[in-house]
Design an enzyme around this catalytic site. Structure first.
Site, PDB file in Angstrom:
ATOM      1  N   ILE A 102       0.828  -1.199   0.000  1.00 33.08           N
ATOM      2  CA  ILE A 102       0.000   0.000   0.000  1.00 33.08           C
ATOM      3  C   ILE A 102       0.869   1.259   0.000  1.00 33.08           C
ATOM      4  CG2 ILE A 102      -0.227  -0.140   2.523  1.00 33.08           C
ATOM      5  CD1 ILE A 102      -3.054   1.110   2.223  1.00 33.08           C
ATOM      6  N   CYS A 103       0.372   2.314  -0.622  1.00 35.98           N
ATOM      7  CA  CYS A 103       0.984   3.642  -0.620  1.00 35.98           C
ATOM      8  C   CYS A 103       2.275   3.661  -1.445  1.00 35.98           C
ATOM      9  CB  CYS A 103       1.198   4.122   0.817  1.00 35.98           C
ATOM     10  SG  CYS A 103       1.551   5.883   0.970  1.00 35.98           S
ATOM     11  N   ALA A 104       3.398   3.922  -0.821  1.00 37.77           N
ATOM     12  CA  ALA A 104       4.684   3.934  -1.524  1.00 37.77           C
ATOM     13  C   ALA A 104       5.243   2.528  -1.689  1.00 37.77           C
ATOM     14  CB  ALA A 104       5.687   4.805  -0.767  1.00 37.77           C
TER      15      ALA A 104
END
Length: 184
Positions: A102-104
């Site tokens: 998730i995310c980066a």
């Protein structure tokens, strides 16, 4: 029972990691926090200290059904630099396991060569690091055994998607209802 390992490195995004752990445990899925440090104490990107369940050991973790990478900085960079994690996630033995980020953190999967020919999403600005992927703007993207999500605001949807894969959609719907969450 399905077993999930979530990798917490110094500077991980607390909501992204702990939402997954909390919701999977509520769904009766065995989810353990793995410290990427030399101790079980891991401090997130906002100064919240978390006590992990175990230390990273590739042999011990080989029995996982799913591996989860939360984002956050510099946590994502620490995951990227961890050779043991690279070895575990790229091992032929994990080819039939779920890998979620998730995310980066989907950038870690891209740099490890796990996104070639896959659809994926990530935090805006990291798209160029999703090497070989077709990048989508969706909140959560599942392509085969790879699950990616955009960031903190999609953490509940991400955790519910993981629950659907590990249990079933009825379990995810019941979980969403129990926390008074309206799925998008």
């Amino acid at each position: 029972m399905k077993k999930v390992y979530l990798f917490a490195a110094e500077g991980f995004e607390e909501i992204e990691g702990l939402t997954v752990v909390d919701l999977l445990r509520r769904a009766q899925i065995d989810c353990r926090i793995v410290s990427m440090n030399e101790t079980k104490l891991v401090t997130g990107s906002h100064g919240i200290a978390v006590q992990a369940d175990l230390l990273f050991d590739a042999k011990t973790l080989a029995d996982g059904d799913m591996y989860v990478l939360p984002g956050g900085m510099p946590g994502t960079n620490h995951l990227m630099a961890h050779e043991g994690l690279r070895g575990l996630l790229t091992s032929p033995q994990t080819a039939d396991r779920y890998i979620a980020a998730i995310c980066a953190a989907p950038s870690v999967l891209g740099q490890f060569g796990l996104l070639a020919g896959k659809k994926a999403t990530c935090y805006p600005g990291f798209e160029g690091k999703l090497t070989g992927a077709e990048v989508l703007p969706d909140g959560v993207v599942t392509d085969g055994r790879i699950i990616t999500s955009r960031g903190l605001g999609t953490a509940i949807d991400f955790a519910l998607a993981l629950t659907s894969l590990l249990a079933d959609s009825a379990a995810a719907d019941a979980l969403a209802s129990s926390i008074q969450y309206s799925r998008v």
